[in-house]
Design a protein around this motif. Structure first.
Motif, PDB file in Angstrom:
ATOM      1  N   ARG A 136     -15.153  93.516  18.837  1.00  0.00           N
ATOM      2  CA  ARG A 136     -16.214  93.276  20.074  1.00  0.00           C
ATOM      3  C   ARG A 136     -15.479  93.086  21.262  1.00  0.00           C
ATOM      4  N   GLY A 137     -15.857  93.692  22.440  1.00  0.00           N
ATOM      5  CA  GLY A 137     -15.422  93.276  23.653  1.00  0.00           C
ATOM      6  C   GLY A 137     -16.641  93.877  24.752  1.00  0.00           C
ATOM      7  N   SER A 138     -15.912  93.616  26.052  1.00  0.00           N
ATOM      8  CA  SER A 138     -16.776  94.132  27.058  1.00  0.00           C
ATOM      9  C   SER A 138     -16.773  95.564  27.522  1.00  0.00           C
ATOM     10  N   LEU A 139     -17.667  96.138  28.155  1.00  0.00           N
ATOM     11  CA  LEU A 139     -17.645  97.472  28.353  1.00  0.00           C
ATOM     12  C   LEU A 139     -16.167  97.718  29.196  1.00  0.00           C
ATOM     13  N   ASP A 140     -16.184  96.741  30.305  1.00  0.00           N
ATOM     14  CA  ASP A 140     -14.882  97.153  31.111  1.00  0.00           C
ATOM     15  C   ASP A 140     -13.634  97.358  30.315  1.00  0.00           C
ATOM     16  N   THR A 141     -13.421  96.231  29.314  1.00  0.00           N
ATOM     17  CA  THR A 141     -12.278  96.497  28.582  1.00  0.00           C
ATOM     18  C   THR A 141     -12.023  97.872  27.601  1.00  0.00           C
ATOM     19  N   VAL A 142     -13.488  98.238  27.459  1.00  0.00           N
ATOM     20  CA  VAL A 142     -13.302  99.707  26.484  1.00  0.00           C
ATOM     21  C   VAL A 142     -13.148 100.730  27.438  1.00  0.00           C
ATOM     22  N   LEU A 143     -13.598 100.774  28.471  1.00  0.00           N
ATOM     23  CA  LEU A 143     -13.541 101.901  29.577  1.00  0.00           C
ATOM     24  C   LEU A 143     -11.957 101.671  30.081  1.00  0.00           C
ATOM     25  N   GLU A 144     -11.211 100.466  30.076  1.00  0.00           N
ATOM     26  CA  GLU A 144     -10.086 100.570  30.614  1.00  0.00           C
ATOM     27  C   GLU A 144      -9.036 101.234  29.487  1.00  0.00           C
ATOM     28  N   ARG A 145      -9.448 100.910  27.997  1.00  0.00           N
ATOM     29  CA  ARG A 145      -8.687 101.270  26.912  1.00  0.00           C
ATOM     30  C   ARG A 145      -8.745 103.106  26.900  1.00  0.00           C
ATOM     31  N   ILE A 146     -10.116 103.583  27.099  1.00  0.00           N
ATOM     32  CA  ILE A 146     -10.407 105.008  27.261  1.00  0.00           C
ATOM     33  C   ILE A 146      -9.548 105.505  28.212  1.00  0.00           C
ATOM     34  N   GLU A 147      -9.371 105.057  29.052  1.00  0.00           N
ATOM     35  CA  GLU A 147      -8.774 105.630  30.071  1.00  0.00           C
ATOM     36  C   GLU A 147      -7.134 105.720  30.039  1.00  0.00           C
ATOM     37  N   LYS A 148      -6.873 104.508  29.479  1.00  0.00           N
ATOM     38  CA  LYS A 148      -5.420 104.496  28.948  1.00  0.00           C
ATOM     39  C   LYS A 148      -4.743 105.140  28.059  1.00  0.00           C
ATOM     40  N   ARG A 149      -5.684 105.454  27.098  1.00  0.00           N
ATOM     41  CA  ARG A 149      -5.335 106.566  26.056  1.00  0.00           C
ATOM     42  C   ARG A 149      -5.298 108.092  26.370  1.00  0.00           C
ATOM     43  N   GLY A 150      -6.038 108.344  27.511  1.00  0.00           N
ATOM     44  CA  GLY A 150      -5.662 109.599  28.246  1.00  0.00           C
ATOM     45  C   GLY A 150      -6.422 110.736  27.507  1.00  0.00           C
ATOM     46  N   ARG A 151      -7.236 110.792  26.672  1.00  0.00           N
ATOM     47  CA  ARG A 151      -7.924 111.900  26.251  1.00  0.00           C
ATOM     48  C   ARG A 151      -8.941 112.581  27.388  1.00  0.00           C
TER      49      ARG A 151
END
Length: 227
Positions: A136-151
């Protein structure tokens, strides 16, 4: 450690929550087999991001089929960690239906198929996981990780509708988790933990082991109900 923490564990959480990374960490620590949901073999996923109304139903049927196969294999092996499971699959389908990406007949067809699959799982010697771990985490954390993994196809700046999809999905996850009743659960706040930090990784493993021991104790002391 091999076999010491024999259990079927499933991960749950938003796109980008880190399920595969947590799966690798936990399975290695517990000597379990890891089951990963392959992205590279999925010929529909990228098409869905390009045209969700055309591909949503096909994608959800694909996921339902692969997750059904994985959970059956997991129940047979009895010592493993899955980075995604069939139990949260309907949430994604519901979101697609609510956003107009699937028709009502498609939604009904999906739910009927899911019900048939769940009935088959109920007939297996092992009927449910031992533990579900909700990342469970904030939307900001999720979006940051989506950006980081780079698909590329997951990035919000390249798809104007994606942010709304992520927000909608994120807003519904706690409700889904609160209604989950197939097994014991453990919630991990991903805003507070960075698995690249060895101390954080060790803390996560300690949490999982402690919860598994609690689950075992609860099972051993549960009263026997006569048929």
């Amino acid at each position: 450690m091999k076999g010491e923490q024999n259990a079927v564990i499933v991960l749950a959480g938003m796109i980008g929550a880190g399920k595969s990374t947590y799966t690798a960490l936990i399975s290695e620590a517990l000597g379990s087999e890891a089951f990963y949901e392959s992205v590279d073999d999925n010929r529909i996923l990228e098409k869905f991001y390009e045209d969700p109304k055309r591909w949503a139903f096909s994608l959800q049927i694909y996921f339902l089929n692969t997750r059904f196969r994985s959970i059956k294999d997991a129940f047979k092996h009895k010592n493993n960690v899955l980075d995604r499971s069939i139990y949260e699959d309907a949430l994604f389908t519901r979101i697609n239906y609510e956003q107009g990406n699937m028709s009502e007949p498609e939604m009904d067809t999906y739910l009927d198929l899911l019900e048939n699959m769940m009935e088959e799982l109920d007939s297996m010697p092992k009927k449910s996981p031992d533990l579900l771990i909700y990342l469970r985490g904030s939307l900001d954390t999720v979006l940051e990780r989506i950006e980081k993994r780079g698909r590329d196809y997951e990035q919000v700046e390249k798809n104007s509708g994606l942010l709304d999809y992520y927000k909608h999905l994120h807003s519904r996850y706690d409700g889904w988790f609160n209604g989950y009743n197939k097994s014991a659960t453990l919630t991990i706040d991903i805003d507070q933990y960075d698995l690249e930090n060895p101390e954080h990784a060790e803390a996560i493993i300690d949490m999982v082991k402690k919860r598994l021991n609690e689950v075992r104790s609860e099972t051993e002391t549960a009263p026997v109900v006569s048929p």
